[in-house]
Motif scaffolding. Sequence first.
Motif, PDB file in Angstrom:
ATOM      1  N   ASN A   4       0.841  -1.196   0.000  1.00 55.62           N
ATOM      2  CA  ASN A   4       0.000   0.000   0.000  1.00 55.62           C
ATOM      3  C   ASN A   4       0.884   1.257   0.000  1.00 55.62           C
ATOM      4  N   TRP A   5       0.237   2.419  -0.100  1.00 58.05           N
ATOM      5  CA  TRP A   5       0.967   3.686  -0.189  1.00 58.05           C
ATOM      6  C   TRP A   5       1.922   3.861   0.993  1.00 58.05           C
ATOM      7  N   ALA A   6       1.450   3.493   2.176  1.00 58.17           N
ATOM      8  CA  ALA A   6       2.257   3.711   3.381  1.00 58.17           C
ATOM      9  C   ALA A   6       3.377   2.683   3.511  1.00 58.17           C
ATOM     10  N   LEU A  35     -11.529 -11.705  -5.578  1.00 57.31           N
ATOM     11  CA  LEU A  35     -11.074 -10.480  -6.240  1.00 57.31           C
ATOM     12  C   LEU A  35     -11.326  -9.256  -5.366  1.00 57.31           C
ATOM     13  N   ARG A  36     -10.470  -8.278  -5.510  1.00 64.16           N
ATOM     14  CA  ARG A  36     -10.613  -6.980  -4.838  1.00 64.16           C
ATOM     15  C   ARG A  36     -10.077  -5.905  -5.755  1.00 64.16           C
ATOM     16  N   VAL A  37     -10.673  -4.744  -5.722  1.00 60.67           N
ATOM     17  CA  VAL A  37     -10.094  -3.602  -6.423  1.00 60.67           C
ATOM     18  C   VAL A  37      -8.978  -3.027  -5.569  1.00 60.67           C
ATOM     19  N   LEU A  38      -7.848  -2.734  -6.221  1.00 64.79           N
ATOM     20  CA  LEU A  38      -6.823  -1.897  -5.597  1.00 64.79           C
ATOM     21  C   LEU A  38      -6.866  -0.571  -6.337  1.00 64.79           C
ATOM     22  N   ALA A  39      -7.209   0.501  -5.641  1.00 63.54           N
ATOM     23  CA  ALA A  39      -7.297   1.816  -6.286  1.00 63.54           C
ATOM     24  C   ALA A  39      -5.961   2.527  -6.096  1.00 63.54           C
ATOM     25  N   HIS A  42      -4.260   3.943  -0.690  1.00 65.05           N
ATOM     26  CA  HIS A  42      -3.988   4.838   0.444  1.00 65.05           C
ATOM     27  C   HIS A  42      -4.599   4.356   1.760  1.00 65.05           C
ATOM     28  N   ALA A  43      -5.292   3.231   1.740  1.00 62.64           N
ATOM     29  CA  ALA A  43      -5.753   2.667   3.019  1.00 62.64           C
ATOM     30  C   ALA A  43      -4.531   2.149   3.777  1.00 62.64           C
ATOM     31  N   PHE A  44      -4.593   2.244   5.095  1.00 64.59           N
ATOM     32  CA  PHE A  44      -3.447   1.874   5.937  1.00 64.59           C
ATOM     33  C   PHE A  44      -3.564   0.452   6.481  1.00 64.59           C
ATOM     34  N   SER A  56      -6.885  -3.309 -10.942  1.00 61.70           N
ATOM     35  CA  SER A  56      -6.801  -1.854 -10.982  1.00 61.70           C
ATOM     36  C   SER A  56      -7.730  -1.345 -12.083  1.00 61.70           C
ATOM     37  N   LEU A  57      -8.403  -0.230 -11.821  1.00 59.10           N
ATOM     38  CA  LEU A  57      -9.269   0.378 -12.836  1.00 59.10           C
ATOM     39  C   LEU A  57      -8.559   1.523 -13.552  1.00 59.10           C
ATOM     40  N   ALA A  58      -7.244   1.663 -13.303  1.00 57.51           N
ATOM     41  CA  ALA A  58      -6.515   2.817 -13.844  1.00 57.51           C
ATOM     42  C   ALA A  58      -6.415   2.788 -15.364  1.00 57.51           C
ATOM     43  N   ILE A 104      -6.202  10.547  -3.786  1.00 59.33           N
ATOM     44  CA  ILE A 104      -6.955   9.290  -3.621  1.00 59.33           C
ATOM     45  C   ILE A 104      -8.032   9.147  -4.695  1.00 59.33           C
ATOM     46  N   SER A 105      -8.375   7.896  -5.015  1.00 56.86           N
ATOM     47  CA  SER A 105      -9.405   7.672  -6.039  1.00 56.86           C
ATOM     48  C   SER A 105     -10.774   7.996  -5.464  1.00 56.86           C
ATOM     49  N   VAL A 106     -11.672   8.396  -6.361  1.00 53.83           N
ATOM     50  CA  VAL A 106     -13.024   8.738  -5.926  1.00 53.83           C
ATOM     51  C   VAL A 106     -13.700   7.499  -5.333  1.00 53.83           C
ATOM     52  N   CYS A 110     -14.750   6.952  -1.370  1.00 50.26           N
ATOM     53  CA  CYS A 110     -16.161   6.777  -1.003  1.00 50.26           C
ATOM     54  C   CYS A 110     -16.391   5.413  -0.352  1.00 50.26           C
ATOM     55  N   ALA A 111     -15.641   4.404  -0.787  1.00 52.74           N
ATOM     56  CA  ALA A 111     -15.817   3.050  -0.247  1.00 52.74           C
ATOM     57  C   ALA A 111     -15.560   2.998   1.252  1.00 52.74           C
ATOM     58  N   THR A 112     -14.733   3.930   1.755  1.00 52.50           N
ATOM     59  CA  THR A 112     -14.347   3.883   3.173  1.00 52.50           C
ATOM     60  C   THR A 112     -14.926   5.043   3.989  1.00 52.50           C
ATOM     61  N   GLY A 113     -15.810   5.838   3.398  1.00 45.45           N
ATOM     62  CA  GLY A 113     -16.401   6.950   4.160  1.00 45.45           C
ATOM     63  C   GLY A 113     -15.423   8.078   4.421  1.00 45.45           C
ATOM     64  N   GLY A 375     -10.490   2.771   6.841  1.00 44.27           N
ATOM     65  CA  GLY A 375      -9.292   2.652   6.004  1.00 44.27           C
ATOM     66  C   GLY A 375      -7.998   2.915   6.756  1.00 44.27           C
ATOM     67  N   LYS A 376      -8.061   2.972   8.083  1.00 39.45           N
ATOM     68  CA  LYS A 376      -6.840   3.310   8.830  1.00 39.45           C
ATOM     69  C   LYS A 376      -6.514   2.216   9.850  1.00 39.45           C
ATOM     70  N   VAL A 377      -5.503   2.452  10.673  1.00 37.97           N
ATOM     71  CA  VAL A 377      -5.058   1.447  11.638  1.00 37.97           C
ATOM     72  C   VAL A 377      -5.932   1.526  12.889  1.00 37.97           C
TER      73      VAL A 377
HETATM   74  C1  LIG Z   1      -1.788  10.806   3.209  1.00 38.53           C
HETATM   75  C2  LIG Z   1      -3.206  10.368   3.436  1.00 38.53           C
HETATM   76  C3  LIG Z   1      -4.161  11.285   3.815  1.00 38.53           C
HETATM   77  C4  LIG Z   1      -5.480  10.884   4.052  1.00 38.53           C
HETATM   78  N1  LIG Z   1      -6.406  11.828   4.380  1.00 38.53           N
HETATM   79  C5  LIG Z   1      -7.672  11.462   4.636  1.00 38.53           C
HETATM   80  C6  LIG Z   1      -8.662  12.426   4.954  1.00 38.53           C
HETATM   81  O1  LIG Z   1      -8.430  13.632   4.912  1.00 38.53           O
HETATM   82  N2  LIG Z   1      -9.896  11.988   5.296  1.00 38.53           N
HETATM   83  C7  LIG Z   1     -10.208  10.656   5.339  1.00 38.53           C
HETATM   84  O2  LIG Z   1     -11.346  10.317   5.691  1.00 38.53           O
HETATM   85  N3  LIG Z   1      -9.311   9.711   4.954  1.00 38.53           N
HETATM   86  C8  LIG Z   1      -8.060  10.094   4.608  1.00 38.53           C
HETATM   87  N4  LIG Z   1      -7.145   9.137   4.212  1.00 38.53           N
HETATM   88  C9  LIG Z   1      -7.586   7.739   4.090  1.00 38.53           C
HETATM   89  C10 LIG Z   1      -8.039   7.450   2.658  1.00 38.53           C
HETATM   90  O3  LIG Z   1      -8.975   8.402   2.210  1.00 38.53           O
HETATM   91  C11 LIG Z   1      -8.732   6.085   2.561  1.00 38.53           C
HETATM   92  O4  LIG Z   1      -7.853   5.091   2.968  1.00 38.53           O
HETATM   93  C12 LIG Z   1      -9.223   5.758   1.150  1.00 38.53           C
HETATM   94  O5  LIG Z   1      -9.907   4.541   1.160  1.00 38.53           O
HETATM   95  C13 LIG Z   1      -8.107   5.703   0.146  1.00 38.53           C
HETATM   96  O6  LIG Z   1      -8.645   5.575  -1.156  1.00 38.53           O
HETATM   97  P1  LIG Z   1      -7.852   4.698  -2.253  1.00 38.53           P
HETATM   98  O7  LIG Z   1      -8.418   5.106  -3.546  1.00 38.53           O
HETATM   99  O8  LIG Z   1      -6.402   4.817  -2.071  1.00 38.53           O
HETATM  100  O9  LIG Z   1      -8.393   3.263  -1.868  1.00 38.53           O
HETATM  101  P2  LIG Z   1      -7.648   1.794  -1.696  1.00 38.53           P
HETATM  102  O10 LIG Z   1      -6.782   1.885  -0.509  1.00 38.53           O
HETATM  103  O11 LIG Z   1      -6.994   1.479  -2.984  1.00 38.53           O
HETATM  104  O12 LIG Z   1      -8.915   0.946  -1.450  1.00 38.53           O
HETATM  105  C14 LIG Z   1      -9.729   1.121  -0.321  1.00 38.53           C
HETATM  106  C15 LIG Z   1     -10.918   0.159  -0.378  1.00 38.53           C
HETATM  107  O13 LIG Z   1     -11.815   0.550  -1.426  1.00 38.53           O
HETATM  108  C16 LIG Z   1     -12.026  -0.542  -2.311  1.00 38.53           C
HETATM  109  N5  LIG Z   1     -12.203  -0.003  -3.643  1.00 38.53           N
HETATM  110  C17 LIG Z   1     -11.483   0.971  -4.231  1.00 38.53           C
HETATM  111  N6  LIG Z   1     -11.966   1.236  -5.463  1.00 38.53           N
HETATM  112  C18 LIG Z   1     -13.014   0.406  -5.642  1.00 38.53           C
HETATM  113  C19 LIG Z   1     -13.921   0.188  -6.703  1.00 38.53           C
HETATM  114  N7  LIG Z   1     -13.846   0.890  -7.846  1.00 38.53           N
HETATM  115  N8  LIG Z   1     -14.879  -0.757  -6.556  1.00 38.53           N
HETATM  116  C20 LIG Z   1     -14.947  -1.476  -5.422  1.00 38.53           C
HETATM  117  N9  LIG Z   1     -14.137  -1.310  -4.380  1.00 38.53           N
HETATM  118  C21 LIG Z   1     -13.180  -0.381  -4.489  1.00 38.53           C
HETATM  119  C22 LIG Z   1     -10.779  -1.399  -2.180  1.00 38.53           C
HETATM  120  O14 LIG Z   1     -11.020  -2.735  -2.548  1.00 38.53           O
HETATM  121  C23 LIG Z   1     -10.523  -1.278  -0.692  1.00 38.53           C
HETATM  122  O15 LIG Z   1     -11.383  -2.137  -0.031  1.00 38.53           O
HETATM  123  C24 LIG Z   1      -5.840   9.504   3.934  1.00 38.53           C
HETATM  124  C25 LIG Z   1      -4.874   8.578   3.528  1.00 38.53           C
HETATM  125  C26 LIG Z   1      -3.579   9.002   3.267  1.00 38.53           C
HETATM  126  C27 LIG Z   1      -2.554   8.000   2.824  1.00 38.53           C
END
Ligand SMILES: Cc1cc2nc3c(=O)[nH]c(=O)nc-3n(C[C@H](O)[C@H](O)[C@H](O)COP(=O)(O)OP(=O)(O)OC[C@H]3O[C@@H](n4cnc5c(N)ncnc54)[C@H](O)[C@@H]3O)c2cc1C
Length: 418
Positions: A4-6, A35-39, A42-44, A56-58, A104-106, A110-113, A375-377
């Motif tokens: 992951n990013w971290a 299967l799982r999407v990796l966007a 940025h989840a920890f 990946s949907l990139a 971060i991806s849209v 949204c998936a993690t609130g 999405g965090k620890v």
């Molecule tokens: C530096 C930093 C700053 C941050 N700041 C904030 C903040 O200000 N506020 C906050 O609330 N959070 C914050 N976060 C947390 C971050 O927003 C979440 O971890 C978010 O989920 C990251 O999105 P991602 O696109 O990287 O998702 P990923 O880590 O790639 O995926 C997260 C989850 O979403 C699922 N998913 C992703 N795309 C899809 C899809 N298309 N279809 C189905 N499932 C999908 C993945 O399977 C996984 O379960 C921060 C994180 C970092 C690293």
Amino acid sequence: MTSNWAGNITFAAPEFRRPASIADLRAVVTRARQLRVLATGHAFNDLADSPGAQVSLAGLPPEVDVDSAAAQVRVAAGLSYAEVAGRLDRAGFALRNLASLPHISVAGACATGTHGSGPANQNLSAAIAGAELITADGDMIELDRGDPAFPGAAVHLGALGVVTRLILDVVPSFDISQRVYEGLPLEVLDDHFAEIMASAYSVSMFTDWRVPRLTQLWLKALADPDDPSAPSVTEEPWFDATPAPSARNPVPGLPPENCTEQLGVPGPWFDRLPHFRPEFTPSAGDELQSEYLLPAGYAVPALHALHRAGDQMARVLRICEIRRIAADDLWLSPCYRQDTVAFHFTWIPDTAAVLPVVALVERQLDPFTPRPHWGKVFTTPAAGLHARYERLPDFLDLARHYDPAGKFRNAYTARYLR
Ligand SMILES: Cc1cc2nc3c(=O)[nH]c(=O)nc-3n(C[C@H](O)[C@H](O)[C@H](O)COP(=O)(O)OP(=O)(O)OC[C@H]3O[C@@H](n4cnc5c(N)ncnc54)[C@H](O)[C@@H]3O)c2cc1C
């Protein structure tokens, strides 16, 4: 990507796919056993990992289609907010709010609130008006706000299927001016927490818990002279805080160039609402994060409870951020039916040293019914999540409906979504 990013999670998924079309993506989903999407990763935690394939949907077409009449935008789910924002702004529209970073991806956000700040601003998933989803058997379904399943599907943790497109509500483009204040004594918050949080469109408080004061206070005000929420003071001390004379980074020791423009210079929403600029590494880069969201009315007693653990936190903390978010109706949203205060912790990148302090923070906040950020620890066990996320059983029914064989399950869902 193998981590992951971290860098604290090495993904175990033995297969990685990057389809270039929706048809290819549907074929990947249909064939996969797990299967799982990796966007943007940025989840920890291991939320995005899979015992089978990661996809990946990139590589999908980067659609951003604005419907001006409906005040909505349809976006390809894998795009980042940075990629969406400029195109949306050029069409004269904005998203109501953004997180601290646009990288971060849209869909992943949204998936993690994921949320930003502002007592009148809901989290980012509350902007979803509709979604397209590929379910476990490869079927493409559409959900919108009129659908009974919609409040359960908006924050879905990747457990329902693959989101391919999202339709988001938009508003006319707006400008924001951002000012940073420093040195507010924590005791001022006893009587003025709500007032200070409501003093601009979006407010973030930062403290390192080393001394009882806010290191920084970021006010993002609508750059509109008629805006009643604009701070009434600019260059003068305000609530015992002094205006920062030059640009700042909220993370101690890091350069201000990484951050969005400050000093009250007005600019477009997407260039001010996040703290961090898209062309730089956001935050510290070398870090872990945790966050707990609780009823806004508990903000001051929660601050006192955390203060009592200040020394232990300070040893492994880079910075703590405090934000406000408005209630919503989305089942797995950490703001479900409660106006919320969020306590965020950017820790040093040392899991062994950080985890006991995470557990301490959870104990300190426990009387205030904290919901951990998905999405965090965190160390909250499944039973604790069920107690805090009251619609979790309904969500699990929904997940069984869309994914009866568990294609989208992984170690995270086995641990927490039982
Ligand atoms: C530096 C930093 C700053 C941050 N700041 C904030 C903040 O200000 N506020 C906050 O609330 N959070 C914050 N976060 C947390 C971050 O927003 C979440 O971890 C978010 O989920 C990251 O999105 P991602 O696109 O990287 O998702 P990923 O880590 O790639 O995926 C997260 C989850 O979403 C699922 N998913 C992703 N795309 C899809 C899809 N298309 N279809 C189905 N499932 C999908 C993945 O399977 C996984 O379960 C921060 C994180 C970092 C690293």
